[in-house]
Write a protein that holds these residues in place. Structure first.
Motif, short mmCIF file in Angstrom:
data_model
loop_
_atom_site.label_atom_id
_atom_site.label_comp_id
_atom_site.label_asym_id
_atom_site.label_seq_id
_atom_site.Cartn_x
_atom_site.Cartn_y
_atom_site.Cartn_z
N UNK A 50 9.46 18.02 1.58
CA UNK A 50 8.47 17.15 2.09
C UNK A 50 7.23 16.70 1.13
N UNK A 51 6.87 17.87 0.51
CA UNK A 51 5.65 17.76 -0.28
C UNK A 51 4.30 17.36 0.54
N UNK A 52 3.67 16.42 0.32
CA UNK A 52 2.47 15.89 1.30
C UNK A 52 3.18 15.14 2.32
N UNK A 53 4.27 14.90 2.47
CA UNK A 53 4.57 14.23 3.67
C UNK A 53 4.77 12.70 3.51
N UNK A 54 4.97 12.17 2.42
CA UNK A 54 5.38 10.57 2.33
C UNK A 54 6.57 10.17 3.17
N UNK A 55 7.83 10.84 3.25
CA UNK A 55 8.75 10.49 3.94
C UNK A 55 8.50 10.85 5.44
N UNK A 56 7.73 11.83 5.66
CA UNK A 56 7.52 12.35 7.09
C UNK A 56 6.68 11.35 7.90
N UNK A 57 5.77 10.81 7.27
CA UNK A 57 4.86 9.71 7.90
C UNK A 57 6.27 8.53 8.17
N UNK A 78 1.73 23.29 0.19
CA UNK A 78 2.30 22.08 0.82
C UNK A 78 2.40 22.49 2.35
N UNK A 79 3.06 23.74 2.18
CA UNK A 79 3.44 24.25 3.70
C UNK A 79 1.95 24.16 4.85
N UNK A 80 0.94 24.67 4.19
CA UNK A 80 -0.23 24.55 4.79
C UNK A 80 -0.85 23.31 5.08
N UNK A 81 -0.70 22.32 4.28
CA UNK A 81 -1.09 20.90 4.62
C UNK A 81 -0.20 20.50 5.71
N UNK A 82 1.22 20.63 5.43
CA UNK A 82 1.91 20.01 6.28
C UNK A 82 1.84 20.43 7.73
N UNK A 83 1.33 21.85 8.04
CA UNK A 83 1.36 22.49 9.35
C UNK A 83 0.09 21.64 10.01
N UNK A 84 -1.12 21.13 9.20
CA UNK A 84 -2.17 20.71 9.78
C UNK A 84 -1.82 19.16 10.09
N UNK A 85 -1.13 18.41 9.09
CA UNK A 85 -0.77 17.26 9.34
C UNK A 85 0.17 16.87 10.47
N UNK A 86 1.03 17.73 10.60
CA UNK A 86 2.38 17.50 11.52
C UNK A 86 2.41 18.89 12.50
N UNK A 87 1.49 19.02 13.43
CA UNK A 87 1.18 20.33 14.07
C UNK A 87 2.40 20.47 15.20
N UNK A 88 3.07 19.34 15.55
CA UNK A 88 4.25 19.54 16.46
C UNK A 88 5.60 19.82 15.69
#
Ligand SMILES: C[S@@+](CC[C@H](N)C(=O)[O-])C[C@H]1O[C@@H](n2cnc3c(N)ncnc32)[C@H](O)[C@@H]1O
Length: 191
Positions: A50-57, A78-88
């Motif tokens: 997912x990298x920085x989350x383009x597809x996730x958003x 990227x894992x640390x960033x993803x955990x902050x951006x998508x905590x659930x």
């Protein structure tokens, strides 16, 4: 894609060009192509690289619940960033070639797999391990969506045949750096 994501993504690419595979995060047009068949009814979705989350958003905009997302990424930053951006979401720091070794849910309930992995830089054995692992988690009728910057499906025909899978072109956009295409990969007996 947030403009703020471009510098960290570019630095990650400088450090590891083979695994990051693109100089900038995917834009909205290719994210729309990757997720166009997915909606709230798809249920759990597995995202690879997912990298920085383009597809996730984009998946969240389609109505997928954040708690129904499993994000598989092997870059620690990227894992640390993803955990902050998508905590659930369930964020797993792991190599996607090990997907077959893990249990995600009780049964194969995943409705779709969305892959931003750089398949063109990988070997056929890696394609086979990732696809075999992903299809272990995909329920009947579920599909695997793969981005590529090349002119054809990045999975060799021999690997698709060995796993009894078939690919179909979904679409291409020039509005991405670099221009990108999307392929849908499904089980042969479900076409
Ligand atoms: C081309 S980038 C795509 C990022 C994002 N999906 C996008 O489109 O902007 C590839 C991503 O896959 C990750 N990656 C590469 N190989 C991987 C592997 N074997 N397992 C897990 N993640 C991997 C990289 O760290 C990177 O975040």
């Amino acid at each position: 894609m947030s403009l703020a994501d471009i510098p960290p993504f570019f630095l990650a690419w400088l450090r590891n060009p083979r695994s990051i595979a693109a100089v900038a995060p995917s834009g909205a047009r290719v994210a729309d192509l990757m997720t166009q068949d997915i909606n709230a009814a798809t249920g759990p979705v597995l995202e690879l690289g997912p990298g920085t989350g383009s597809f996730t958003y984009s998946l969240l905009r389609r109505g997928v619940r954040e708690s129904d997302l499993t994000l598989v990424e092997f870059s620690a930053d990227f894992v640390e960033l993803l955990k902050k951006r998508f905590p659930r979401a369930h964020v797993l720091k792991m190599d996607a070639t090990r997907l077959g070794d893990i249990a995600l849910f009780d049964r194969a309930t995943t409705g779709a797999v969305v892959s931003g992995l750089g398949f063109r830089a990988m070997q056929p054995q890696q394609h086979a391990a990732i696809l075999a692992g992903a299809f272990k988690h995909l329920r009947p009728g579920g599909a695997f969506y793969q981005i590529t910057y090349g002119p054809r499906c990045p999975v060799p025909t021999s690997v698709l045949g060995q796993l009894k899978l078939v690919s179909a072109f979904v679409g291409r956009t020039l509005w991405n750096v670099p221009p990108a295409s999307v392929y849908r990969i499904e089980r042969c007996n479900e076409r």
